[in-house]
Motif scaffolding. Structure first.
Motif, PDB file in Angstrom:
ATOM      1  N   SER A 161       0.622  -1.314  -0.205  1.00 40.50           N
ATOM      2  CA  SER A 161       0.062  -0.322   0.025  1.00 40.50           C
ATOM      3  C   SER A 161       0.732   0.890   0.084  1.00 40.50           C
ATOM      4  N   MET A 162       1.736   1.451   0.358  1.00 43.41           N
ATOM      5  CA  MET A 162       2.491   2.413   0.448  1.00 43.41           C
ATOM      6  C   MET A 162       3.284   3.191  -0.402  1.00 43.41           C
ATOM      7  N   LEU A 163       3.873   1.721  -1.419  1.00 44.63           N
ATOM      8  CA  LEU A 163       4.616   1.834  -2.138  1.00 44.63           C
ATOM      9  C   LEU A 163       4.185   2.335  -3.138  1.00 44.63           C
ATOM     10  N   SER A 164       2.622   1.795  -3.129  1.00 40.69           N
ATOM     11  CA  SER A 164       1.606   2.433  -4.502  1.00 40.69           C
ATOM     12  C   SER A 164       1.207   3.493  -4.210  1.00 40.69           C
ATOM     13  N   SER A 165       1.078   4.452  -2.856  1.00 39.04           N
ATOM     14  CA  SER A 165       0.594   5.535  -2.562  1.00 39.04           C
ATOM     15  C   SER A 165       0.279   6.618  -3.788  1.00 39.04           C
ATOM     16  N   CYS A 166      -1.096   7.402  -4.051  1.00 42.74           N
ATOM     17  CA  CYS A 166      -1.042   7.908  -4.769  1.00 42.74           C
ATOM     18  C   CYS A 166      -0.567   9.249  -4.725  1.00 42.74           C
ATOM     19  N   ALA A 167      -0.381   9.494  -3.191  1.00 41.67           N
ATOM     20  CA  ALA A 167       0.438  10.650  -2.292  1.00 41.67           C
ATOM     21  C   ALA A 167       1.877  11.004  -2.979  1.00 41.67           C
ATOM     22  N   PRO A 168       2.331  11.951  -3.965  1.00 41.79           N
ATOM     23  CA  PRO A 168       4.081  11.539  -4.460  1.00 41.79           C
ATOM     24  C   PRO A 168       4.860  12.126  -2.930  1.00 41.79           C
ATOM     25  N   GLY A 169       5.921  11.647  -3.731  1.00 42.13           N
ATOM     26  CA  GLY A 169       6.648  11.366  -2.297  1.00 42.13           C
ATOM     27  C   GLY A 169       6.960  10.404  -1.120  1.00 42.13           C
ATOM     28  N   ILE A 170       5.848   9.858  -1.426  1.00 45.29           N
ATOM     29  CA  ILE A 170       6.251   8.741   0.444  1.00 45.29           C
ATOM     30  C   ILE A 170       7.446   8.131  -0.020  1.00 45.29           C
ATOM     31  N   SER A 171       8.754   7.369   0.695  1.00 45.68           N
ATOM     32  CA  SER A 171       9.765   6.683   0.625  1.00 45.68           C
ATOM     33  C   SER A 171       9.328   5.682   1.759  1.00 45.68           C
ATOM     34  N   VAL A 172       9.600   4.550   1.426  1.00 41.71           N
ATOM     35  CA  VAL A 172       9.303   3.089   2.714  1.00 41.71           C
ATOM     36  C   VAL A 172      10.717   2.411   2.727  1.00 41.71           C
ATOM     37  N   VAL A 173      10.194   2.036   4.587  1.00 45.84           N
ATOM     38  CA  VAL A 173      11.722   0.768   4.394  1.00 45.84           C
ATOM     39  C   VAL A 173      10.326  -0.086   5.268  1.00 45.84           C
ATOM     40  N   GLY A 174      11.832  -1.419   5.002  1.00 42.84           N
ATOM     41  CA  GLY A 174      10.959  -2.238   5.928  1.00 42.84           C
ATOM     42  C   GLY A 174      10.091  -2.815   6.612  1.00 42.84           C
ATOM     43  N   ILE A 175       9.138  -3.331   6.666  1.00 46.18           N
ATOM     44  CA  ILE A 175       8.011  -4.294   7.601  1.00 46.18           C
ATOM     45  C   ILE A 175       8.666  -3.909   9.094  1.00 46.18           C
ATOM     46  N   ASP A 176       8.401  -3.519   9.752  1.00 45.17           N
ATOM     47  CA  ASP A 176       8.249  -2.762  11.043  1.00 45.17           C
ATOM     48  C   ASP A 176      10.031  -2.855  11.543  1.00 45.17           C
ATOM     49  N   ASN A 177      10.819  -1.354  10.327  1.00 41.80           N
ATOM     50  CA  ASN A 177      11.702  -1.244  10.377  1.00 41.80           C
ATOM     51  C   ASN A 177      12.358  -0.165  10.662  1.00 41.80           C
ATOM     52  N   GLY A 178      11.864   0.211  12.399  1.00 42.96           N
ATOM     53  CA  GLY A 178      11.341   0.871  13.034  1.00 42.96           C
ATOM     54  C   GLY A 178      13.068   2.080  12.976  1.00 42.96           C
ATOM     55  N   TYR A 179      14.060   0.703  12.770  1.00 47.97           N
ATOM     56  CA  TYR A 179      15.592   1.342  13.196  1.00 47.97           C
ATOM     57  C   TYR A 179      15.644   2.325  11.182  1.00 47.97           C
ATOM     58  N   GLY A 180      15.788   1.043  10.592  1.00 50.34           N
ATOM     59  CA  GLY A 180      15.815   1.720   9.245  1.00 50.34           C
ATOM     60  C   GLY A 180      15.254   3.531   9.027  1.00 50.34           C
ATOM     61  N   ALA A 181      14.000   3.541  10.012  1.00 54.80           N
ATOM     62  CA  ALA A 181      13.478   5.081   9.055  1.00 54.80           C
ATOM     63  C   ALA A 181      14.365   6.040  10.013  1.00 54.80           C
ATOM     64  N   ALA A 182      14.495   5.653  10.892  1.00 52.47           N
ATOM     65  CA  ALA A 182      15.318   6.303  12.054  1.00 52.47           C
ATOM     66  C   ALA A 182      16.467   6.918  11.611  1.00 52.47           C
ATOM     67  N   CYS A 183      17.534   5.833  10.750  1.00 52.01           N
ATOM     68  CA  CYS A 183      18.678   5.566   9.676  1.00 52.01           C
ATOM     69  C   CYS A 183      18.384   7.049   9.192  1.00 52.01           C
ATOM     70  N   SER A 184      16.984   6.798   8.061  1.00 55.91           N
ATOM     71  CA  SER A 184      17.445   7.181   6.459  1.00 55.91           C
ATOM     72  C   SER A 184      16.751   9.100   7.042  1.00 55.91           C
ATOM     73  N   ALA A 185      15.437   8.948   8.653  1.00 51.83           N
ATOM     74  CA  ALA A 185      15.898  10.649   9.016  1.00 51.83           C
ATOM     75  C   ALA A 185      17.018  11.396   9.324  1.00 51.83           C
ATOM     76  N   LEU A 186      17.832  10.784  10.382  1.00 54.49           N
ATOM     77  CA  LEU A 186      19.430  10.885  10.330  1.00 54.49           C
ATOM     78  C   LEU A 186      19.938  11.562   8.982  1.00 54.49           C
ATOM     79  N   ARG A 187      20.177  11.100   7.768  1.00 53.79           N
ATOM     80  CA  ARG A 187      20.739  10.831   6.911  1.00 53.79           C
ATOM     81  C   ARG A 187      20.310  12.661   6.214  1.00 53.79           C
ATOM     82  N   ILE A 188      18.486  12.537   6.048  1.00 52.21           N
ATOM     83  CA  ILE A 188      18.209  14.045   6.188  1.00 52.21           C
ATOM     84  C   ILE A 188      18.585  14.885   6.916  1.00 52.21           C
ATOM     85  N   LEU A 189      18.385  14.724   8.034  1.00 54.34           N
ATOM     86  CA  LEU A 189      19.464  15.825   8.808  1.00 54.34           C
ATOM     87  C   LEU A 189      19.964  15.794   8.807  1.00 54.34           C
TER      88      LEU A 189
END
Lengths: 214, 214, 214, 214, 214, 214, 214, 214
Positions: free
Chosen positions: B183-211
Motif C-alpha cells: 500500500s505504501m509503495l503504491s501510494s497515490c500521494a507523491p514522494g512517500i518513501s518506504v523502509v522494510g516491514i517493522d524497521n523502525g531503526y531503518g526509518a530513524a537512519c533515513s531521517a538521520l541522513r536527511i537531517l
C-alpha cells in the motif's frame, strides 16, 4: 479544476511544494492533450507527463514540450534553484527510462541533477570513480534492477539520503522488479528508503521533499 | 574490531554519520552482552541494541542502559542536536514497538522526536489535530499496519519528507505487513518513501541522513 | 435455455432478483451476438454484456443496445425504481471502465446512480466536497486502485454500506490490483466489504441485493 | 479520549452508527482492562473486545462482561432493534470462533441473529434445510474455510445481501485462508462481497451498515 | 526415435498404456509437422497434438487430422473400447478449449466421452439435470475456473473418481487459474484429485489410467 | 570504456576470466550494434550477445557474427581449451534457446561442449543412454522446465558438478519457471546448484569458473 | 540397508563421492541414534547429521561425535585431502549455523576450509581484507541473508566458482530468506550458482563435486 | 445428526461410498471424544479421526481405537475387500505421518495396502526394487516432499492410476510443501493427479473412488 472526466489538483504545488504529474498510462492520447492544455492555461508551475506511449508523445508534440526524457515530457520549467544537487546513479542501460523519469521531473522543478549511468556493483572500480561526486550530493537516487546491490554498497560509503528505485529489468528471476524491491527493503546498509518499482517520478518527489523550499 | 565471531564496524559513525546498531534477534544473551561491552569500551558514539527478547534485556541490564524503549536499548547518547525535529506518527497501539525503535534510535543520536500515537485514518479528526505539528517537522515518519492509508493522507497535507514504516500488525489479510508495505509503495500521494516491514531503526537512519550533520 | 454450447440461467432474475450478465471475454463476437439475441427473445428483464472488446461491440451494435458504458452494453432497461440511490466514487480517470461497468449494470436495473469520478485521498478537499452526497446515499461503491485508501477514509465518514472495488490500475507495485485488494480487505475502518479486482458488475449486484425489492 | 498510549474514537458510534471495537491481539491484559474501563465510564454504547487470549479474558472478567462469545467479550448491549435479522451460516465446527465474533458483535448492537453452524456444501441436504430461513433474513453472513463454496451456492438461492468471511481453517493447501478468500472473490454467483480472513467483526459491521438505523 | 532436435518416446504406449502427445506451444509450425509425420510413419497408436496456434493448425492440415477439437488435433484413433464412459462437466463457455483437449484425447484413445458444458454451481438446477448421467459414469472430469465449486458439489453427490481441472478463465481475482487450483486442492468433499491449470490432456491421461486396459 | 549511455567493463576478462556479455533485451538494435562494434575494436576476448530479437539479429548481421545460437550471437572465439568438457542435458525441445545460450557462450570461450537434448525423466531409458557420457564430463549443466526432475535424477548417478537451469516452458502450473526453480533448489540429491530461470549464460559462466584457467 | 522405517543409501559414497547425510528435523531423537549407530557399523565413510535439536544432540552424545558444529554433528572423518581449499564467507553473526553446517560437512570429508565470518557489504573495507585469501581458494561459498549483495560483489573480484547460500535471517522484508534467494539468482555478476535457503550441507556437496576426487 | 455444535453427515457412506472422517485440528479433546462416541453409536461404517494431537489421542484412548497410525485413529473397520490393492510409496522417513494417514484410512475401509517407505529418486536402485510390486497394484499413491520427483519417475514406469500427495517436509526452499505441490502438478509424466499438501486422507478417498464398490 473539473474537466468532465478528471479533476485536477492545481493547488497541490502550493500545499506540498510539488505539482501533480499526469500519469499517461490508461489515458487516450486526446485525454492527455486536453489535460495538459488545461494545466498550461491554469497552472503557474511545471507540467509533467510520465509514461507516455509513442502515440501519446506524437499527439502531445503539438503542445511543444520544453523537454522530452524518454517517456517523460515537461513544460513550464521552474526557475533554477540556487542550492542542492541530486545525484541519480543507475546500474545498467536498461534502467534509462526510469532514470529519465526522475531526472526530467527534477529538472522541470529547477533542481540540478547529475546522472551517473551504468555504474554496476559487479565492477566495483566503476563505482569508485563516482563516489566523490555522490559524497557531495544533497540526495542520492539509486536506480537498480536484478539483485539491486547498488544502494546497499552506496549506503556504506555515502552519508547523504539514499532513495532506492527498483526497476523491472533483468532475467527471469528478477520477477519484474520484485527481487530488486525486496533486496532494497532488506538492505543491510542503514537508512535506505525505497519507492515503488520503476517509480522514477516518486523518487524525484521524495528528493524534492528533502530539498525543501530551496 | 574482531570479537571472534563478530567484527564490528566501529568506523561507520565517522563514515556515514550513524552508528551500527546491534540486531539482537538470533544472538544469544551473552553474545549481546559481549558485543555491547566491546562497543562501550571502544566506540565514542551511541550504542543501540534493537529487537531484544525479555531474556536479553535482563542480561543487558547489568550494563545499565541509558534508556529502554520496548525492545530497544541505548547507551552513550549523543549530545542534543541544535535543530531539526522528527515527528513519528502511528496508527494504533500495536505499532508501539516499532515507534519505540525509531524514537529510541533518534533520541540516542541527539535528535528531538515528537511521537503521535494512535492517529488513525478512519477517524480523520484525530489526524487533523496533529497536522500543524507535522507541518513544522523536518521529517515525518509514518508508522502504519493494516491498509496503511496514513502516509498517503499525510502526503497530501504535509510538505516534509515522509518515510513510511509498514508494520506487521492486524487481522489475517494484513499478511504480516505485506499489505501495508505494498500500500505504501503504491501510494497515490507523491514522494512517500518506504523502509522494510517493522524497521523502525531503518526509518530513524533515513531521517538521520536527511537531517545531515545537524 | 440451451444454445448448444451455453445454457442460460433465464430464471435467475426471478430467483435472486438480478439477471445473469454475459461476460464477453473469451467468447467470440458471434457467440456474444447469438447469446444476446436469445436473451432478448426469451427474457423479460435487462440484458447486460460486460468486458466487450471493440470487435465484439461492433458486432453487437446491430442489436442496437439501449446504452453503452465503455465495455459494458445493456438492453431492455428495467423501470426506474422509486427509491434508493447508489453513489459510485472513484480515485482516478483510469478507473473509469470499472465505474462504467457498475453504473451501467445498475442503470439497466432501474437504479438511480450518481458517479463521483477522480476523488482522490491525496487531495482531501476533493473528497470533502462529495461527502454530503455520499451521506444520503443508500449504498456507496468505492472504486480505487494503487494503495486504495478511499474506502478506508470514507468508512470513517459515511454510515451507509460501502462496497470496495479494487482496480488493476497503477505503477509497478500495484501488482495488477492485488495491493488495492489487500488494502481494502485490511481496512482499519469497520464494515467495508470487497468484491474482486475490477469487478464493477459484482459491486452492482451487491448493491442490488442491499436495495432489495425496491 | 486520550489514555496515554491510546486515543479512543468515542464519537464513532454517532458518526457511522457502530462503536470502535477493542482488538486485543498485541495488547497486554492490563492495557485491555484499562481501555474497557475507560470506555465503560465514557461511552453510552456497546463495548466490544475481540481476539482475547485466555489470560486477557481472565483479567477482563473482573469487569463482568455482559456476554462472552469464544474470544469476543461484550458489555452494555444496545436495546433490541425492532426489525431486521442476520443469518450467520458456517461450514464447520472449526469456524466457530469467527461465527462467534460476528454473532457477539451483532448481539451487542441489539440485532437479532440466527446462527446455522456446520452447513457444508459437500452434503447439500444439510444446506437445503436452512435455505427457507436464509431467504427471509435481511443479511446473510457466510463463514467458510477450505475451498469456501458456501457463499457461491447460497448466492444462487438467496436474494439477500451475502457477506463472505473466509476462515483460516483447513489442510495445507488452504494456506491460512488465502484459498477461501480468493475463492469467494472469484465467485461465479453475482453480488457476493467479502471481508478479510477470519474477520467476523468486520462482517458484523457490514451487516450493521446494511441494516441502517433500525 | 531421434529427429535431430527431438527424440520421441514411441514405446510409451506399450509401457504405460497412453501415447506421448505433442505439446505445440514453443515449437515452430514446421517442427510440429515434422514430428507428426514421423509419428504417423512409426507409431501404431493415436497421434495427438495439443495447444496448437491457428498457424500451426493450418500447417498441420496438410496431414489431414482425423479430428480437430479447438486447439487439439488427433490422428489414427484407437478402436472404440467396449466399456467405461468418462463424463466431462464444465462450468462455462470459456472453459471449452480445456474440455475439448480432454474430450479429444479420450476420443482418440477410443474412450466414450459425454461432455456436459456450462453446468454452473450458482444455478444448482442445471447441475441436478446431469447428476444421474454422472452417477453412472466410470470417471468424472470436472473442469472449472473462478472459484471452482463444481468438483466440491459433485464430490458430495457422485461416487465415481473425480478429476478436477482448474482453468485460467475469469475476472481479476481468478489469478490465471490459481484460485481455482487452490480451491480444488482444498475441497471439503473427499477424494477429489487435481491436475495442473488448463491441463485437459493430463485429466484425460488420469482417466485412461483409471479405465485401465479396457 | 564509456559509450555515452553505457560503460563497458572491458577489464572483466582479465579479472575473473570471463567476458561481459551484452544482454540485448531492452536495448535498441542500434545500441546493440554500437556496443558490439566498440567491443570488437577494443577487446581481445570473445564478444557475446544474448537474448536478441529477430530485428536485433538482422542489425547485428552486418557485423558478421562468428556463430549464431538461436538468440545468442558470438564473435572472436577464444582458442580451443586443451581439457575439460561440459555436458549440457535438457528435457525437451522447448528448452532449446536456453541450451543454445549456454552452448554458445562456452563455445565462444573455447570450451568443448556436448549437448544432449530431449532427455526426459518420464522415459528413463533415454536418460540411461547418455549417463556414461555424463559421467566423464567435467561439468554437467541440466536444463529443465516443468517439474524439473532431471538434475535430481542425475544427481544420484553422476559425481561431477551439476548446475541446474530452470526454464520457463510448460503448462499453466509451471508458473513461468518458478516450479522448476523451486524444484531444483529443493532437490533431494546432494550438491545441485542452480542459476536463475532461463539463464543459460549464467550456467556457462558457472562452468567456466569451475574449469578455471584451462 | 533397511532399518525398518528407513533404508540407507550406503552406496552413495562410492557412486557420487559424497555420503548421505542424516537430516534430523522431523525425526525422533531415538530414530537419529538408531540410524547413526547403523551407519557407524556399516559405512566406512564419514557420518554427518544436520539440523539437530538440543534434545537430539544430547541423545547423540552417547555415540561420541568426532566434532560438533552448532546443529551439525560428524563422525569418522575422511583423511585430509592433499589439495583444494574452500573459503566460506558470511555476512553476519546470525548466519553462523549455516556456515557451520557447510564447514562441518567439508571437514568431515577431509577438505581444508577457511571461514570468514561477518564480512558485510555495507562496510566494504572488511571485505577488502579477505579478498586475497578468496582469490587463492578453489571454491568460494558465500553465505548471506537480507539483501545478499555479498556474492554479487565477490563475483566481480574473484575468479573461483562461487556458490551462494541464502539464509533466513533478517528483518520482516527478508521473508525467511526469499529475498536473499531471489537476489542471488538475479545477480548481475556472472557465474554465481545458488543452493536452497539455509542449505549449508548442499553448498558443501556442490563444493565436493567441484573439488572432485582430490 | 445434530450434536449441538456439529452436524454429522452419517449418510455419506451410502451416498458416495466413503465415510466422513473427523478432522481433529482445531477441535478440543472432549469435542473429539463426543463426536466419535456419537459416530460409534449411530454409524455402521468405519470411524476415522485424522490429525490428532497427543492430548487428543490420550482422550480418545478410552474409546479403544481398533488401530492407531501416527496421528490417525480408526474404529469399526470394514470387512476386507476381495480385490484391489493400493501401493503407497514415499520418499523419506519424515513423510511417515502422511503415509500413515493414507494407509490407516484405507485399512479401516477394508482395502489391502502395501506401503513402500523411503524410496527416493536420488538413489534409483531403491526404486527399481519396488517397481514390479507397483506394476501390479490397482492404484499407486506417491507421497513426496522437497522436489517431489517420485511420481514423475513412477509415471513413466507404471500404468496404474497415480495419485500424488505433496508433503510439507524439507529444507527452506520446500516452502511447506508448495514446491512439491507445484512439481507434481507440472509433472512431465502424463496422468498424475494430485491432492492437497499432506492430505493422506484425501489420497485414500481418491483411491476408494477408483476401486469402486469392491
Amino acid at each position: 479544476m473539473d474537466l468532465g472526466d478528471s479533476r485536477l489538483d492545481v493547488d497541490r504545488m502550493r500545499r506540498i511544494g510539488m505539482p501533480e504529474a499526469v500519469y499517461a498510462e490508461g489515458k487516450t492520447a486526446s485525454q492527455c492533450v486536453r489535460i495538459v492544455e488545461a494545466l498550461l492555461r491554469v497552472d503557474g508551475g511545471p507540467v509533467i507527463v510520465t509514461r507516455t506511449s509513442p502515440e501519446q508523445r506524437k499527439a502531445l508534440d503539438v503542445l511543444e514540450p520544453t523537454a522530452t526524457w524518454s517517456a517523460t515530457l515537461t513544460w513550464q520549467h521552474a526557475e533554477a534553484r540556487p542550492d542542492g544537487r541530486v545525484a541519480v546513479v543507475s546500474g545498467g542501460t536498461s534502467d534509462q527510462p526510469v532514470v529519465d523519469e526522475c531526472e526530467g521531473t527534477l529538472s522541470a522543478m529547477g533542481v540540478a541533477v547529475e546522472a551517473h549511468r551504468d555504474v554496476g556493483v559487479a565492477g566495483l572500480h566503476r563505482l569508485v570513480d563516482v563516489v566523490p561526486s555522490l559524497q557531495s550530493a544533497s540526495v542520492v537516487v539509486a536506480v537498480a534492477g536484478m539483485e539491486a546491490s547498488l544502494p546497499t554498497v552506496l549506503g556504506g560509503l555515502v552519508p547523504a539520503p539514499i532513495i532506492g528505485v527498483p526497476t523491472s529489468t533483468g532475467y527471469g528471476s528478477s520477477f519484474e522488479g520484485i527481487t530488486a524491491l525486496l533486496s532494497m527493503l532488506s538492505s543491510c546498509a542503514p537508512g535506505i528508503s525505497v519507492v515503488g518499482i520503476d517509480n522514477g517520478y516518486g523518487a524525484a518527489c521524495s528528493a524534492l521533499r528533502i530539498l525543501g523550499d530551496g
